[in-house]
Scaffold this motif. Structure first.
Motif, mmCIF file in Angstrom:
data_model
loop_
_atom_site.group_PDB
_atom_site.id
_atom_site.type_symbol
_atom_site.label_atom_id
_atom_site.label_comp_id
_atom_site.label_asym_id
_atom_site.label_seq_id
_atom_site.Cartn_x
_atom_site.Cartn_y
_atom_site.Cartn_z
ATOM 1 N N ALA A 1 0.838 -1.205 0.000
ATOM 2 C CA ALA A 1 0.000 0.000 0.000
ATOM 3 C C ALA A 1 0.867 1.247 0.000
ATOM 4 O O ALA A 1 0.547 2.242 -0.670
ATOM 5 N N THR A 2 1.979 1.214 0.727
ATOM 6 C CA THR A 2 2.903 2.342 0.750
ATOM 7 C C THR A 2 3.454 2.622 -0.642
ATOM 8 O O THR A 2 3.553 3.779 -1.069
ATOM 9 N N ALA A 3 3.810 1.556 -1.369
ATOM 10 C CA ALA A 3 4.321 1.716 -2.728
ATOM 11 C C ALA A 3 3.249 2.299 -3.655
ATOM 12 O O ALA A 3 3.542 3.162 -4.499
ATOM 13 N N LEU A 4 2.005 1.859 -3.498
ATOM 14 C CA LEU A 4 0.913 2.393 -4.315
ATOM 15 C C LEU A 4 0.698 3.881 -4.041
ATOM 16 O O LEU A 4 0.523 4.678 -4.967
ATOM 17 N N VAL A 5 0.720 4.245 -2.770
ATOM 18 C CA VAL A 5 0.527 5.650 -2.399
ATOM 19 C C VAL A 5 1.666 6.495 -2.958
ATOM 20 O O VAL A 5 1.443 7.599 -3.479
ATOM 21 N N ALA A 6 2.903 5.984 -2.867
ATOM 22 C CA ALA A 6 4.058 6.722 -3.386
ATOM 23 C C ALA A 6 3.926 6.970 -4.887
ATOM 24 O O ALA A 6 4.234 8.067 -5.377
#
Length: 348
Positions: free
Chosen positions: A287-292
């Motif tokens: 999810a962190t990668a998607l948000v980034a």
């Protein structure tokens, strides 16, 4: 060497470059922190302490003195953004597993991801765009938008959507550094100026620590999905924000488009929420990668769309009117844009 200037040319560069450097460390030397120990390990793994200081300084930077017009504009945009994110989270929760998707092309997609990318506006980008294409009152809406930074508003939105429950003590604990900073910053202007300087300074440090929770394999696997999510953020939140700006805040929609981005600070939120709500722990890294990725996509597209909207339906800044006049487009601008729309802007 113009390192800072080069980083600034990248959308969200001060957040994303350290994030990728941290991901490099985690991918190629995952045990570096434990091996080196001491301050190096603290820098690599100290996401929460660094974020706590940043959240405190963010609170100190917000002034209580704001005109009713500014409060109306910022209040409409913030509430619309939160309501849109909450609705998106509720819809996502009906189609996605409670803990999100942990494998395949949709890895990282969850109600938490949807809320994170929609819930927080890139305040710095918004303010810069409004100074260029909007009015002073619209630029001043940044004051309340700062409340969206950090995990607290996402906790509230998850609670509104019924997707998570947080103990009152935890909610208060998440907000307390911000409240203390806010109080001190408004009691003493010099303290506000002093602590405000640390807000941008802390960003690369917590971004680097966040990156040390990411693996490049996860980033590569979620890259295309992140691009699609970024486009959807602009389409969905942009639509609701433009309508709210026109019908509730009496604007022309430019501020709504300018606010349809994902804040760099949102990258930190999945990991923080996962630490409080265990159901999201497995999906938090992806999810962190998607948000980034959404941060980058919205940072690239939002300025372009804001410029196009302003030229078609909004009010151009004096600088742009002068440039248009010099290029021979002054008459068209005077008859096509500056009439009733400028009057509406001045009526704010």
């Amino acid at each position: 060497m113009n390192i800072k200037r080069s980083i600034d040319r990248i959308p969200g560069g001060l957040m994303l470059v350290p994030l990728l450097l941290g991901a490099c460390v985690h991918t190629f030397a995952p045990h570096a922190g434990k091996t080196l120990g001491s301050f190096t390990n603290a820098l690599i793994t100290g996401t929460l302490p660094i974020l706590a200081v940043w959240f405190f300084c963010m609170g100190a930077s917000i002034s209580l003195k704001a005109t009713p017009v500014v409060l109306r504009k910022s209040g409409v945009l913030v509430l619309t953004k939160v309501a849109t994110a909450a609705l998106g989270g509720v819809i996502a929760s009906h189609f996605l597993p409670p803990g999100g998707i942990t494998s395949g092309f949709l890895t990282g997609l969850s109600a938490l991801t949807v809320i994170c990318v929609m819930n927080e506006t890139n305040g710095g980008l918004y303010m810069a765009l409004m100074q260029q294409y909007g009015t002073k009152e619209e630029a001043g809406a940044f004051c309340l938008m700062s409340l969206e930074s950090g995990p607290f508003m996402t906790m509230v939105t998850l609670g509104i959507a019924g997707l998570a429950s947080f103990p009152y003590a935890t909610l208060f604990g998440a907000l307390l550094p911000f409240l203390i900073g806010f109080a001190l910053g408004n009691l003493d202007r010099e303290l506000r100026q002093f602590f405000s300087q640390a807000v941008p300074v802390m960003v690369p440090f917590f971004a680097f620590a966040l990156g040390n929770n990411l693996d490049f394999a996860v980033i590569l696997n979620t890259g295309l999905l992140g691009v699609l999510i970024g486009v959807c953020v602009i389409l969905v939140t942009g639509t609701t924000l433009v309508l709210a700006d026109i019908f509730l805040a009496k604007g022309n929609g430019t501020a709504g488009i300018g606010a349809s981005s994902t804040a760099g600070a949102a990258v930190a939120v999945p990991q923080i929420i996962a630490g409080i709500e265990p159901r999201y722990a497995a999906v938090a890294p992806a999810a962190t990668a998607l948000v980034a990725t959404s941060v980058v996509i919205t940072a690239l597209l939002t300025p372009i769309l804001t410029s196009l909207w302003s030229r078609r339906w909004g009010t151009l800044s004096p600088k742009h009117r002068a440039a248009a006049a010099l290029s021979g487009g002054g008459a068209a601008l005077d008859t096509g844009l500056d009439g009733p729309l400028e009057a509406r802007s001045n009526a704010h």
